[in-house]
Design an enzyme around this catalytic site. Structure first.
Site, short mmCIF file in Angstrom:
data_model
loop_
_atom_site.label_atom_id
_atom_site.label_comp_id
_atom_site.label_asym_id
_atom_site.label_seq_id
_atom_site.Cartn_x
_atom_site.Cartn_y
_atom_site.Cartn_z
N PRO A 10 78.05 -3.08 -83.99
CA PRO A 10 79.01 -2.45 -84.88
C PRO A 10 80.11 -1.66 -84.16
O PRO A 10 79.82 -0.89 -83.24
CB PRO A 10 78.15 -1.50 -85.72
CG PRO A 10 76.81 -2.13 -85.73
CD PRO A 10 76.66 -2.82 -84.40
N ASN A 11 81.32 -1.88 -84.64
CA ASN A 11 82.53 -1.16 -84.23
C ASN A 11 83.05 -1.53 -82.84
O ASN A 11 84.12 -1.06 -82.46
CB ASN A 11 82.31 0.37 -84.31
CG ASN A 11 82.10 0.81 -85.74
OD1 ASN A 11 82.85 0.43 -86.63
ND2 ASN A 11 81.06 1.59 -85.99
N ARG A 18 90.82 2.58 -80.32
CA ARG A 18 90.50 3.96 -80.70
C ARG A 18 89.69 4.58 -79.58
O ARG A 18 89.09 3.88 -78.79
CB ARG A 18 89.61 3.94 -81.96
CG ARG A 18 90.27 4.37 -83.23
CD ARG A 18 89.29 4.27 -84.40
NE ARG A 18 87.92 4.66 -84.03
CZ ARG A 18 86.85 4.40 -84.79
NH1 ARG A 18 86.98 3.75 -85.92
NH2 ARG A 18 85.65 4.78 -84.41
N TYR A 23 85.99 5.03 -74.36
CA TYR A 23 85.68 3.61 -74.16
C TYR A 23 86.75 2.84 -73.36
O TYR A 23 86.59 1.64 -73.12
CB TYR A 23 85.48 2.93 -75.53
CG TYR A 23 84.34 3.55 -76.33
CD1 TYR A 23 83.03 3.43 -75.89
CD2 TYR A 23 84.58 4.27 -77.50
CE1 TYR A 23 81.99 4.01 -76.61
CE2 TYR A 23 83.54 4.84 -78.23
CZ TYR A 23 82.26 4.71 -77.77
OH TYR A 23 81.23 5.28 -78.47
N ASN A 74 75.13 -4.95 -76.22
CA ASN A 74 75.52 -3.59 -76.54
C ASN A 74 75.38 -3.49 -78.06
O ASN A 74 76.24 -3.98 -78.81
CB ASN A 74 76.97 -3.33 -76.10
CG ASN A 74 77.36 -1.88 -76.36
OD1 ASN A 74 76.69 -1.15 -77.09
ND2 ASN A 74 78.47 -1.46 -75.78
N ALA A 77 75.84 1.64 -82.23
CA ALA A 77 75.00 2.70 -82.80
C ALA A 77 73.64 2.19 -83.27
O ALA A 77 72.69 2.98 -83.39
CB ALA A 77 75.76 3.37 -83.96
N HIS A 80 70.39 3.20 -81.48
CA HIS A 80 69.68 4.46 -81.70
C HIS A 80 68.89 4.47 -83.01
O HIS A 80 68.17 5.43 -83.28
CB HIS A 80 70.69 5.62 -81.72
CG HIS A 80 71.72 5.52 -80.64
ND1 HIS A 80 71.38 5.55 -79.29
CD2 HIS A 80 73.07 5.35 -80.67
CE1 HIS A 80 72.48 5.42 -78.57
NE2 HIS A 80 73.51 5.29 -79.38
N ASP A 87 62.77 -5.31 -82.67
CA ASP A 87 61.80 -6.37 -82.93
C ASP A 87 62.39 -7.75 -82.64
O ASP A 87 61.71 -8.63 -82.11
CB ASP A 87 61.31 -6.31 -84.38
CG ASP A 87 60.37 -5.13 -84.63
OD1 ASP A 87 59.89 -4.54 -83.64
OD2 ASP A 87 60.13 -4.79 -85.80
N GLU A 98 70.43 -4.33 -71.71
CA GLU A 98 71.19 -3.48 -72.64
C GLU A 98 72.32 -2.79 -71.87
O GLU A 98 72.09 -2.25 -70.79
CB GLU A 98 70.23 -2.43 -73.23
CG GLU A 98 70.91 -1.42 -74.13
CD GLU A 98 69.89 -0.61 -74.94
OE1 GLU A 98 68.94 -1.22 -75.48
OE2 GLU A 98 70.06 0.61 -75.02
N HIS A 100 75.67 -0.07 -72.18
CA HIS A 100 76.52 0.90 -72.88
C HIS A 100 77.71 1.22 -72.01
O HIS A 100 77.56 1.48 -70.81
CB HIS A 100 75.75 2.17 -73.24
CG HIS A 100 74.60 1.86 -74.14
ND1 HIS A 100 74.80 1.52 -75.46
CD2 HIS A 100 73.28 1.77 -73.91
CE1 HIS A 100 73.62 1.24 -76.00
NE2 HIS A 100 72.69 1.37 -75.08
N SER A 102 79.77 3.83 -72.34
CA SER A 102 79.71 5.26 -72.00
C SER A 102 78.31 5.59 -71.48
O SER A 102 77.36 4.81 -71.67
CB SER A 102 80.03 6.10 -73.25
OG SER A 102 79.06 5.85 -74.27
N ARG A 107 76.19 12.36 -73.73
CA ARG A 107 76.78 12.52 -75.06
C ARG A 107 75.81 13.23 -76.00
O ARG A 107 74.86 13.87 -75.56
CB ARG A 107 77.23 11.14 -75.56
CG ARG A 107 78.23 10.49 -74.59
CD ARG A 107 78.77 9.19 -75.10
NE ARG A 107 79.53 9.40 -76.34
CZ ARG A 107 79.93 8.40 -77.14
NH1 ARG A 107 79.65 7.14 -76.80
NH2 ARG A 107 80.59 8.65 -78.25
N ARG A 111 72.19 10.18 -79.25
CA ARG A 111 72.46 8.93 -78.48
C ARG A 111 71.51 8.80 -77.29
O ARG A 111 71.55 7.80 -76.57
CB ARG A 111 73.91 8.91 -77.98
CG ARG A 111 74.93 8.85 -79.08
CD ARG A 111 76.34 8.67 -78.51
NE ARG A 111 77.34 9.16 -79.45
CZ ARG A 111 77.86 8.43 -80.44
NH1 ARG A 111 77.50 7.19 -80.60
NH2 ARG A 111 78.76 8.96 -81.26
#
Ligand code: CA2
Length: 142
Positions: A10-11, A18, A23, A74, A77, A80, A87, A98, A100, A102, A107, A111
């Site tokens: 997401p995002n 942004r 980022y 990645n 959110a 978390h 699963d 995995e 990330h 940042s 943070r 997170r």
């Protein structure tokens, strides 16, 4: 030829548009170009981004049958919060790293917990987009 799936949650479609202070300025399209420039034609890379948990889970569930050798994820959110994504990775039968952008440990405290990390071979956090390159490099050697 090894096949690696690069999954973004997401995002992350907003990357470069942004919050550049967190980022950076590069977009997801820039990331795809940079990864293809480093790894194609030696590896086959598939890029998939979704803002929907179920779509990510459905894609992960098919990766082994589709002949993939590795996953770079990645989860945004969902990292978390999502037992369902964890699963899916546990059942994937394909090794995952995995990533990330940042450093999640620098943070907010919420997170600092990754529900998905225990389902992955490794976690890279805070290297910016270089983390995706490192993850693909690792999976191609594995
Ligand atoms: O650092 C990362 O890569 C994160 O996975 C990014 C997630 C965040 O929820 C995680 O805690 C850490 C956020 C993705 C949203 O990405 C945006 C990018 C540009 C502009 C707005 C959002």
């Amino acid at each position: 030829m090894k096949k690696i799936a690069i999954l973004n949650g997401p995002n992350l479609d907003r990357l470069g548009k942004r919050e550049p202070e967190i980022y950076g300025n590069a977009t997801l399209g820039d990331l795809e170009k940079a990864l293809r420039a480093e790894f194609a034609p030696a590896a086959k890379l598939e890029f998939f981004q979704s803002n929907h948990e179920g779509e990510l889970i459905d894609r992960i569930a098919k990766l082994a049958d589709d002949g993939f050798d590795g996953i770079v994820i990645n989860g945004g959110a969902l990292t978390h919060t999502s037992v369902a994504l964890r699963d899916a990775l546990l059942g994937a039968r394909v090794p995952a790293v995995e990533v990330h952008i940042s450093n999640i440990y620098k943070r907010e405290e919420f997170r600092h917990t990754s529900l998905t990390a225990p389902a992955c071979t490794a976690v890279i956090t805070g290297l910016g987009l270089e983390g995706y390159h490192a993850a693909v490099r690792f999976l191609l050697k594995a």
